[in-house]
Design a protein around this motif. Structure first.
Motif, PDB file in Angstrom:
ATOM      1  N   ILE A 298       0.829  -1.206   0.000  1.00  0.00           N
ATOM      2  CA  ILE A 298       0.000   0.000   0.000  1.00  0.00           C
ATOM      3  C   ILE A 298       0.866   1.259   0.000  1.00  0.00           C
ATOM      4  N   GLY A 299       1.945   1.238   0.767  1.00  0.00           N
ATOM      5  CA  GLY A 299       2.831   2.390   0.793  1.00  0.00           C
ATOM      6  C   GLY A 299       3.594   2.606  -0.501  1.00  0.00           C
ATOM      7  N   ARG A 300       3.732   1.527  -1.288  1.00  0.00           N
ATOM      8  CA  ARG A 300       4.400   1.625  -2.589  1.00  0.00           C
ATOM      9  C   ARG A 300       5.803   2.216  -2.455  1.00  0.00           C
ATOM     10  N   ILE A 301       6.616   1.590  -1.603  1.00  0.00           N
ATOM     11  CA  ILE A 301       7.981   2.068  -1.436  1.00  0.00           C
ATOM     12  C   ILE A 301       8.791   1.764  -2.682  1.00  0.00           C
TER      13      ILE A 301
ATOM     14  N   LEU B   6       1.221 -11.393   1.877  1.00  0.00           N
ATOM     15  CA  LEU B   6       0.363 -10.245   2.119  1.00  0.00           C
ATOM     16  C   LEU B   6       0.671  -9.067   1.199  1.00  0.00           C
ATOM     17  N   SER B   7       1.900  -8.985   0.716  1.00  0.00           N
ATOM     18  CA  SER B   7       2.241  -7.880  -0.184  1.00  0.00           C
ATOM     19  C   SER B   7       1.404  -7.927  -1.447  1.00  0.00           C
ATOM     20  N   SER B   8       1.228  -9.123  -1.989  1.00  0.00           N
ATOM     21  CA  SER B   8       0.388  -9.252  -3.182  1.00  0.00           C
ATOM     22  C   SER B   8      -1.080  -8.988  -2.851  1.00  0.00           C
ATOM     23  N   VAL B   9      -1.517  -9.356  -1.649  1.00  0.00           N
ATOM     24  CA  VAL B   9      -2.906  -9.105  -1.251  1.00  0.00           C
ATOM     25  C   VAL B   9      -3.148  -7.610  -1.056  1.00  0.00           C
ATOM     26  N   TYR B  10      -2.249  -6.937  -0.336  1.00  0.00           N
ATOM     27  CA  TYR B  10      -2.414  -5.510  -0.103  1.00  0.00           C
ATOM     28  C   TYR B  10      -2.178  -4.700  -1.371  1.00  0.00           C
ATOM     29  N   GLY B  11      -1.439  -5.255  -2.340  1.00  0.00           N
ATOM     30  CA  GLY B  11      -1.231  -4.548  -3.594  1.00  0.00           C
ATOM     31  C   GLY B  11      -2.503  -4.368  -4.391  1.00  0.00           C
ATOM     32  N   THR B  12      -3.500  -5.236  -4.156  1.00  0.00           N
ATOM     33  CA  THR B  12      -4.795  -5.138  -4.843  1.00  0.00           C
ATOM     34  C   THR B  12      -5.874  -4.532  -3.941  1.00  0.00           C
ATOM     35  N   PHE B  13      -5.463  -3.889  -2.855  1.00  0.00           N
ATOM     36  CA  PHE B  13      -6.425  -3.300  -1.928  1.00  0.00           C
ATOM     37  C   PHE B  13      -7.152  -2.150  -2.624  1.00  0.00           C
ATOM     38  N   PRO B  14      -8.489  -2.027  -2.442  1.00  0.00           N
ATOM     39  CA  PRO B  14      -9.242  -0.966  -3.132  1.00  0.00           C
ATOM     40  C   PRO B  14      -8.709   0.426  -2.795  1.00  0.00           C
ATOM     41  N   LYS B  15      -8.301   1.163  -3.822  1.00  0.00           N
ATOM     42  CA  LYS B  15      -7.762   2.495  -3.594  1.00  0.00           C
ATOM     43  C   LYS B  15      -8.845   3.475  -3.143  1.00  0.00           C
ATOM     44  N   GLU B  16     -10.089   3.222  -3.546  1.00  0.00           N
ATOM     45  CA  GLU B  16     -11.165   4.117  -3.159  1.00  0.00           C
ATOM     46  C   GLU B  16     -11.338   4.169  -1.652  1.00  0.00           C
TER      47      GLU B  16
END
Length: 293
Positions: free
Chosen positions: A115-118, A175-185
C-alpha cells in the motif's frame, strides 16, 4: 411436458432440484478421493489402535487388529519419561509467540510494500521470496555461532526469533500481493476523512484483512509446532525441548516398544488437532472470505 419443451426449444432440460446426472469421470474422481482419504487415515488408525495395546497384545494380534482391552501403559510411560506437560507448554509458548509476532511483522511489512508503494517494491518482494527458498540447514552454523555469542543458546527465545523471521518472510511475500490489490477508493476515502497512515492501517486495512491474517496465524502456529531441526539444534536441555524433539530424543535414547512409540505419536497429534478444531471455523471463513465480494 418437459420432453415436449426440450423438443420445442431445442435445449436439454435439467432434472428438478438442480441436480445433474453424474458422468463416469465424476465417479472416477470420487473413487480417487475415497482412496486418498483411506490412505491418509491408515497411519492415524495404526497410531490410535496401537496406543491402547499392551506389548503382549501387539505381539499376538499384530498392528491392524483392535485391542482386546484398553491398556494405557504406553501412554503413561511416555507421559512420565518426557514430562509431557512441560514439552506441550514449550511448544505452545514458542508456536503462539511466533505466530503472533510473525503475523504482526508481516502486516507492517506488507502495508509498506503493497500500500505504501515504497521504492524497489518488486526487488524487495523477490528478496523475501528468496528468503523462503533458503534451506534451514544453511542457517544452522551462523545462527549457532550468533546465539552462542549473545548468550541465547539453549533458550526458547533463540527459536522464537528464528521462526519469527522465517514465518514473517513468507507472510510478507503473501500479504504484499494481497495488499497490492487493496481498493484504492477505500484508502482515499479514509485519507480524505483525515486518517493518517497508522489509522488507515488499524481502522481500515486490519479489519478488512482480518480473515487472511487469521489463516496466517493458524498456519504459522501449526508449522512452528511441527518444526524439528532448529529446535533440536538450539534447545539442548531437556527442560526446553518441544514435543517433536522430545519424541525423537526419547526414541533414540531408550529402547521403546511399538505401543509406547504409538502413544508418543498420539499425544503429539492431539494438541494440534484440538487447536485445529477450535479454529476450524476461523480457517474456513478466512479461506472463503475473498470468494464473494
Amino acid at each position: 411436458m418437459s420432453a415436449t419443451t426440450a423438443i420445442v426449444t431445442g435445449k436439454p432440460t435439467r432434472p428438478r432440484g438442480g441436480m445433474t446426472r453424474k458422468q463416469p469421470i465424476d465417479w472416477l474422481m470420487l473413487a480417487l478421493v475415497v482412496i486418498g482419504a483411506v490412505l491418509v487415515l491408515i497411519p492415524f488408525y495404526l497410531v490410535l489402535v496401537n496406543s491402547f495395546k499392551s506389548p503382549v497384545d501387539y505381539a499376538t494380534s499384530g498392528p491392524l487388529a483392535l485391542p482386546h482391552e484398553l491398556d494405557f501403559t504406553g501412554i503413561s510411560a511416555f507421559w512420565e519419561r518426557v514430562n509431557f506437560p512441560e514439552k506441550v507448554w514449550n511448544s505452545i509458548l514458542i508456536s503462539g509467540v511466533v505466530s503472533v509476532l510473525a503475523v504482526f511483522i508481516s502486516m507492517l511489512n506488507a502495508f509498506a510494500i503493497g500500500i505504501g508503494r515504497i521504492r524497489g517494491r518488486s526487488w524487495i518482494v523477490l528478496l523475501f521470496l528468496m528468503a523462503n527458498l533458503l534451506p534451514q540447514e544453511a542457517l544452522l552454523y551462523p545462527l549457532y555461532y550468533m546465539f552462542k555469542s549473545i548468550g541465547l543458546y539453549d533458550n526458547v527465545w533463540s527459536v522464537i526469533i528464528v521462526f519469527t523471521v522465517i514465518q514473517a518472510a513468507f507472510g510478507t511475500y503473501l500479504l504484499s500481493s494481497v495488499y497490492g490489490t487493496f481498493p484504492k477508493e477505500v484508502l482515499e476515502a479514509a485519507s480524505i476523512d483525515g486518517a493518517g497512515r497508522w489509522q488507515i492501517l488499524w481502522r481500515v486495512v486490519f479489519p478488512i484483512s482480518r480473515p487472511t491474517l487469521s489463516v496466517l496465524l493458524i498456519f504459522f502456529f501449526i508449522w512452528t509446532w511441527n518444526e524439528f531441526l532448529i529446535p533440536l539444534t538450539f534447545l539442548a536441555s531437556n527442560a526446553n525441548q518441544t514435543v517433536p524433539v522430545a519424541i525423537s530424543v526419547l526414541q533414540g535414547d531408550r529402547l521403546m516398544d511399538v505401543t509406547t512409540t504409538s502413544a508418543s505419536a498420539l499425544l503429539g497429534i492431539i494438541p494440534t488437532l484440538i487447536f485445529f478444531l477450535i479454529f476450524q471455523r476461523t480457517l474456513t471463513r478466512g479461506i472463503t472470505a475473498g470468494a464473494v465480494k
